[in-house]
Design an enzyme around this catalytic site. Structure first.
Site, PDB file in Angstrom:
ATOM      1  N   GLU A 249      20.857 -13.852  32.864  1.00  0.00           N
ATOM      2  CA  GLU A 249      20.577 -15.035  32.046  1.00  0.00           C
ATOM      3  C   GLU A 249      21.813 -15.923  31.880  1.00  0.00           C
ATOM      4  O   GLU A 249      21.701 -17.152  31.867  1.00  0.00           O
ATOM      5  CB  GLU A 249      20.061 -14.589  30.672  1.00  0.00           C
TER       6      GLU A 249
ATOM      7  N   HIS B 155      17.028 -16.695  20.897  1.00  0.00           N
ATOM      8  CA  HIS B 155      16.865 -15.722  21.974  1.00  0.00           C
ATOM      9  C   HIS B 155      18.138 -14.898  22.069  1.00  0.00           C
ATOM     10  O   HIS B 155      19.235 -15.436  21.913  1.00  0.00           O
ATOM     11  CB  HIS B 155      16.650 -16.442  23.318  1.00  0.00           C
TER      12      HIS B 155
ATOM     13  N   ARG C 258      15.577 -14.079  12.218  1.00  0.00           N
ATOM     14  CA  ARG C 258      14.143 -14.400  12.251  1.00  0.00           C
ATOM     15  C   ARG C 258      13.478 -14.076  10.916  1.00  0.00           C
ATOM     16  O   ARG C 258      12.597 -14.806  10.457  1.00  0.00           O
ATOM     17  CB  ARG C 258      13.481 -13.637  13.407  1.00  0.00           C
TER      18      ARG C 258
ATOM     19  N   LYS D  74      16.792 -21.938  19.854  1.00  0.00           N
ATOM     20  CA  LYS D  74      15.599 -22.567  20.424  1.00  0.00           C
ATOM     21  C   LYS D  74      15.338 -23.926  19.748  1.00  0.00           C
ATOM     22  O   LYS D  74      15.946 -24.249  18.723  1.00  0.00           O
ATOM     23  CB  LYS D  74      14.408 -21.619  20.244  1.00  0.00           C
TER      24      LYS D  74
ATOM     25  N   PHE E  95       0.989 -16.309  26.834  1.00  0.00           N
ATOM     26  CA  PHE E  95       1.863 -17.211  26.079  1.00  0.00           C
ATOM     27  C   PHE E  95       2.927 -17.873  26.954  1.00  0.00           C
ATOM     28  O   PHE E  95       3.790 -18.593  26.434  1.00  0.00           O
ATOM     29  CB  PHE E  95       2.521 -16.460  24.902  1.00  0.00           C
TER      30      PHE E  95
ATOM     31  N   TYR F 287      12.626 -16.946  31.791  1.00  0.00           N
ATOM     32  CA  TYR F 287      11.518 -16.140  31.262  1.00  0.00           C
ATOM     33  C   TYR F 287      10.649 -15.547  32.368  1.00  0.00           C
ATOM     34  O   TYR F 287       9.452 -15.323  32.148  1.00  0.00           O
ATOM     35  CB  TYR F 287      10.674 -16.995  30.315  1.00  0.00           C
TER      36      TYR F 287
ATOM     37  N   ARG G 150      20.640  -8.470  18.947  1.00  0.00           N
ATOM     38  CA  ARG G 150      19.187  -8.232  18.817  1.00  0.00           C
ATOM     39  C   ARG G 150      18.852  -7.743  17.401  1.00  0.00           C
ATOM     40  O   ARG G 150      17.827  -8.110  16.837  1.00  0.00           O
ATOM     41  CB  ARG G 150      18.720  -7.201  19.848  1.00  0.00           C
TER      42      ARG G 150
ATOM     43  N   ASN H  20      10.705 -18.537  16.967  1.00  0.00           N
ATOM     44  CA  ASN H  20      11.535 -17.589  16.214  1.00  0.00           C
ATOM     45  C   ASN H  20      13.042 -17.853  16.295  1.00  0.00           C
ATOM     46  O   ASN H  20      13.846 -16.914  16.280  1.00  0.00           O
ATOM     47  CB  ASN H  20      11.190 -16.152  16.634  1.00  0.00           C
TER      48      ASN H  20
ATOM     49  N   THR I  80      10.613  -9.685  17.301  1.00  0.00           N
ATOM     50  CA  THR I  80      10.054 -10.933  17.842  1.00  0.00           C
ATOM     51  C   THR I  80       9.207 -11.702  16.829  1.00  0.00           C
ATOM     52  O   THR I  80       9.316 -12.930  16.738  1.00  0.00           O
ATOM     53  CB  THR I  80       9.193 -10.591  19.089  1.00  0.00           C
TER      54      THR I  80
HETATM   55  P1  DAT Z   1      12.159 -11.495  22.351  1.00  0.00           P
HETATM   56  O1  DAT Z   1      12.481 -12.975  22.244  1.00  0.00           O
HETATM   57  O2  DAT Z   1      12.142 -10.830  21.002  1.00  0.00           O
HETATM   58  O3  DAT Z   1      13.015 -10.783  23.378  1.00  0.00           O
HETATM   59  P2  DAT Z   1      10.022 -11.414  24.322  1.00  0.00           P
HETATM   60  O4  DAT Z   1      11.093 -11.430  25.363  1.00  0.00           O
HETATM   61  O5  DAT Z   1       9.016 -10.325  24.384  1.00  0.00           O
HETATM   62  O6  DAT Z   1      10.649 -11.395  22.844  1.00  0.00           O
HETATM   63  O7  DAT Z   1       9.216 -12.795  24.359  1.00  0.00           O
HETATM   64  C1  DAT Z   1       9.881 -14.024  24.558  1.00  0.00           C
HETATM   65  C2  DAT Z   1       9.363 -15.005  23.542  1.00  0.00           C
HETATM   66  O8  DAT Z   1       7.978 -15.283  23.768  1.00  0.00           O
HETATM   67  C3  DAT Z   1       9.424 -14.502  22.104  1.00  0.00           C
HETATM   68  O9  DAT Z   1      10.683 -14.763  21.516  1.00  0.00           O
HETATM   69  C4  DAT Z   1       8.323 -15.250  21.453  1.00  0.00           C
HETATM   70  C5  DAT Z   1       7.273 -15.386  22.537  1.00  0.00           C
HETATM   71  N1  DAT Z   1       6.275 -14.314  22.486  1.00  0.00           N
HETATM   72  C6  DAT Z   1       6.462 -13.011  22.835  1.00  0.00           C
HETATM   73  N2  DAT Z   1       5.339 -12.283  22.703  1.00  0.00           N
HETATM   74  C7  DAT Z   1       4.396 -13.152  22.258  1.00  0.00           C
HETATM   75  C8  DAT Z   1       3.015 -13.026  21.937  1.00  0.00           C
HETATM   76  N3  DAT Z   1       2.360 -11.859  22.053  1.00  0.00           N
HETATM   77  N4  DAT Z   1       2.352 -14.130  21.492  1.00  0.00           N
HETATM   78  C9  DAT Z   1       2.987 -15.313  21.400  1.00  0.00           C
HETATM   79  N5  DAT Z   1       4.286 -15.517  21.709  1.00  0.00           N
HETATM   80  C10 DAT Z   1       4.988 -14.449  22.128  1.00  0.00           C
HETATM   81 MG    MG Z   2      13.097 -11.088  25.451  1.00  0.00          MG
END
Ligand code: DAT
Ligand code: MG
Length: 138
Positions: free
Chosen positions: A132, A121, A104, A11, A59, A51, A87, A118, A93
């Site tokens: 993706e 991805h 992370r 990222k 968010f 996304y 992962r 973080n 996350t």
């Molecule tokens: P991951 O990247 O661990 O698969 P995710 O798909 O749930 O997590 O979310 C995508 C990204 O969005 C994540 O890397 C960081 C951000 N994110 C997720 N949940 C969040 C939250 N509750 N508040 C702020 N940012 C968030």
């Molecule tokens: Mg995800």
């Protein structure tokens, strides 16, 4: 056990901080093979697709803004159970509680921003990975 593919993104925070090599090194040292890679500035349409599961969440807009705030590096990593494996390497996350030893957990922390920053991805399932990978490597 058959080989899997996963989409890894470094990222904008990872690129800005010069951590592309560190992420690549961890993937290669673990034994996965990187079979495709590109650096790009992701525009809104590509990020909305990537996304889409988060569209409507509080968010979502900060996430798109952050992900388009600088270049990212997209890559495909391959190997047996690489989806779960990457992962695990990435950690959970929230970088504050991501295990030390994970990407992370070692390299990121809460920056007080609306979206969690973080570093990486990683796809979360075979279906997500195939979806993706098509978005970034068509
Ligand atoms: P991951 O990247 O661990 O698969 P995710 O798909 O749930 O997590 O979310 C995508 C990204 O969005 C994540 O890397 C960081 C951000 N994110 C997720 N949940 C969040 C939250 N509750 N508040 C702020 N940012 C968030
Ligand atoms: Mg995800």
């Amino acid at each position: 056990m058959s080989k899997e593919r996963t989409l890894v993104l470094v990222k904008p925070d990872g690129v800005r901080r010069g951590l592309v090599g560190e992420v690549i090194s961890r993937i290669e040292t673990k034994g996965y093979e990187i079979t495709a890679m590109r650096m790009l500035n992701a525009d809104r349409s590509i990020l909305e697709k990537h996304y889409e599961e988060h569209n409507g969440k509080p968010f979502f807009e900060p996430l798109l803004e952050f992900m388009s705030s600088g270049p990212i590096v997209a890559m495909v990593a391959e190997g047996e159970r690489v989806i779960e494996g990457f992962r695990t390497m990435a950690g959970v996350t929230d970088p504050t509680v991501a295990a030390p030893g994970s990407i992370r957990g070692d390299l990121a922390r809460d920056q007080g921003t609306k979206v969690v920053q973080n570093i990486v991805h990683g796809s979360d399932s075979v279906a997500s990975a195939e979806r993706e990978i098509k978005i970034f490597f068509s």
